[in-house]
Design an enzyme around this catalytic site. Sequence first.
Site, PDB file in Angstrom:
ATOM      1  CD  GLN A  24       6.773   7.325   1.148  1.00 36.51           C
ATOM      2  OE1 GLN A  24       7.142   7.671   0.034  1.00 36.51           O
ATOM      3  NE2 GLN A  24       7.621   7.100   2.100  1.00 36.51           N
ATOM      4  CG  ASP A 406       5.579   4.599   5.089  1.00 37.63           C
ATOM      5  OD1 ASP A 406       4.904   5.468   5.642  1.00 37.63           O
ATOM      6  OD2 ASP A 406       5.170   3.615   4.484  1.00 37.63           O
ATOM      7  CB  THR A 407       8.932   9.760   4.868  1.00 38.77           C
ATOM      8  OG1 THR A 407       9.156   9.292   3.549  1.00 38.77           O
ATOM      9  CG2 THR A 407       9.775  10.967   5.146  1.00 38.77           C
ATOM     10  CB  THR A 408      10.474   9.484  10.338  1.00 42.66           C
ATOM     11  OG1 THR A 408       9.868   9.888  11.578  1.00 42.66           O
ATOM     12  CG2 THR A 408      11.981   9.727  10.422  1.00 42.66           C
TER      13      THR A 408
END
Length: 603
Positions: A24, A406-408
Site C-alpha cells: 500500500q 490503504d484500505t478499510t
Amino acid sequence: MKKSIALLTALAPLAVIATPAQAQDSEAEPVAQKPDFKESIGPGGRPVGADWSRSPVYAENGMAATAHPLASQIAIDVLKQGGNAVDAAIAANAALGLMEPTGNGIGGDLYAIIWDPKTQKLYGINGSGRSPKNQTLDQLKEKLGDRDSLPPVGPLPITIPGTVDAWFEMHGEFGKLSMADILAPTVEYAREGHPVAPIIAMYLDRSLRAYERRQEATPFDFSNARATWFANGAPKAGEIFKNPDLANTLETIGRGGRAAFYDGELTKVMVDYLQRQGSAFEYEDFAEHTSEWVEVACAGYKDGYELCELPPNGQGFAALQIVNILKNIDLSQWERGSPEVLHYITEAKRLAYADVARFYADTDFSKFPMELLSEEYGKKRFALIDPAKATPDYRPGEPKLEGPGDTTYLTVADKDGMMVSLIQSNYRGMGGGLTPDGLGFMFQDRGELFSLDPAHPNVYEPNKRPFHTIIPAFVKKDGGPYMTLGLMGGGMQPQGHVQVLINMVDYGMNIQEAGDAARLNHDGGRQPTDDLAGTGADLLGTLHVEPGISAETIAALEAMGHKVEVVDNGIMFGGYQAIRRDPETGVYSGATEMRKDGQAIGY
C-alpha cells in the site's frame, strides 16, 4: 492449537524488521520503536481459547465489525433505528472516511458482496472508477516524461471516485432509510469532532512525512490536504479532529443524491480543481460514471466450505486460485505454524500471482479466462510445487481464452439475515495528495496500478478501470450463508483470506483466533504493473512472517530457499474483520483484530 503458533517471546533472539516494504505504501516512514518493556513480557493466560487471542462477540439481532469503534457503533445505531445491513454499512463507511482517512474516503473506490436473505443469493458490486476518456496512452507518456510508471501523487494517477455511486446503487436495490439519515451521524461527528484513534494517529503521522518527501520528487498541490488534516501537524491519539468541509459535502450528497457528486455543484468544484492541476478529466467523465453489478464466483475448499470473491478488475479470483491449488493437499497433517504449511501457502500464492500479473484487468477491455478457476487447472498448478524447496520463478499458465483480458474493510449483518462484506480504499494511504477546494476529502491514486506496456491487458487506456487490490470476501457452508470477511492491505488480501479460511477449516480456530493468529505475507514476484516479461521483478520475492512463527520454522523455510524476514509491527499483515452466522441458530459472532483500532459490536 496453542502449540502450533509460538509465543511472541520465543523469537527474542531474532532480528526484527521495523520498517517493512508495503504494497500500500512502499515509501512510508519508519514506525517508531516500541517501548522496551513490551519486548520483555509475553501474553497473559485465558480460561478458554488461545492465549494470544480474545473472545469473539456474540449477538442475535445484528452485528458490525469495522476498523473504528465509533463507526461500529454508528452501524449498530442505524440497525436499531430500523435500517438494514446495507444502510448500516453505508453509514459505517461514511464514518470511516472521516475517522480513518488514512485508509479510505469518498475520493476512492468501493467493492461489496451482499447476501440477500429474500432471494437467498449473493450480489456483487464493482464501484471502481475509470481513467479520463479523452487521454490516450501516448498523451499520458508525454506527461510522464522519463518515468517508466505512474507516480503515487499528483493528477496523473487519479481515477474517478466510485464510492458515492456504489453507495446509491446498493441503497437503491436494498436500502430502507433515507441517505440523509444514513449520513447524518458522520455529518455530526465531522462538525463537532471525534477523538483520533491510536493506530490511525500513527498512520496520519506516517502519511504526512511520506507526502512531504514525495513533494521533492514529484511536486504536487498539498495545500488543501495540509489545511484539512495537518494544519498543526499530524493529529495525535485522543486529539479531537474536525472536518467541517466533509460535513458540508456529505450533507450535500444526502440532500441532492448521487447527482450532487457526479452531475452537480460538487462536480464543478472537483473538475475545476483537477484541471488546474493538469488533469485530463472533464465534467462528462464524472457525469457518465457508473458502478457495475457483477457475478460473485465461489471455489469449494473442503467439508462444504466455499470461498466467494468478485471478478477482475480486482484480485479476488486470486484467492479462489489459491484455494483450488491448496485443496490438493491436506494441510492439517502438519502443525499450523510448521514450515510445510507455510511453504505450501507461499508457493500457491506465487503460482496464483503469476496469473494475476498476466491476466487480471478490466474485463471490459480484456476477457478473463475462467479456466483459471477450474479445479483441473488448480491440480495442474499444484503439481508444479516442489514440496522440499521454493521454485525460483513460476510462469503464468496458458489457459484457453473464451470468446473473440490503504484500505478499510467493514462488515454488517442484520436481524433478517442480510450480510454485507464491504471494502473501500484511496489506494496508497490517504490517496494521491490532491484535495479539491473546500470538499474535505482526497482523490485516490488508484491509476498508479496501470501498466504502461501496450501489450499488457492492464495497460492504461482511456475510460478504463485499473487493476485493483481491494477485495471483500464471503464464505458459504453447504450452500448457505456462513461468514463475511475481509483483510486489508494490497497483495496481502487474497493470501490473507485463504489463511483465515485454513485457520478455521483445517485447524478449528474460532472467528477471532483465525484473525489474530500470526500471518505470512509473501511480497514480490510478478505484478500487474510489470511488462509481460516481468523485467526487473524480484521473481522469488520475500516471505514476511510475524513473530508468532517459530525460529525453527523460519530456519527450515530458509533452508528450502525462501527469503524470510520477520516483521513485528503488524502493518503489512492487514486489518481483519469478520462476521459468522451460525447455520443452526442464526446467532452472529463478530471479530476484529489487534492490528487495527477496530471493534466488533452486536445487539
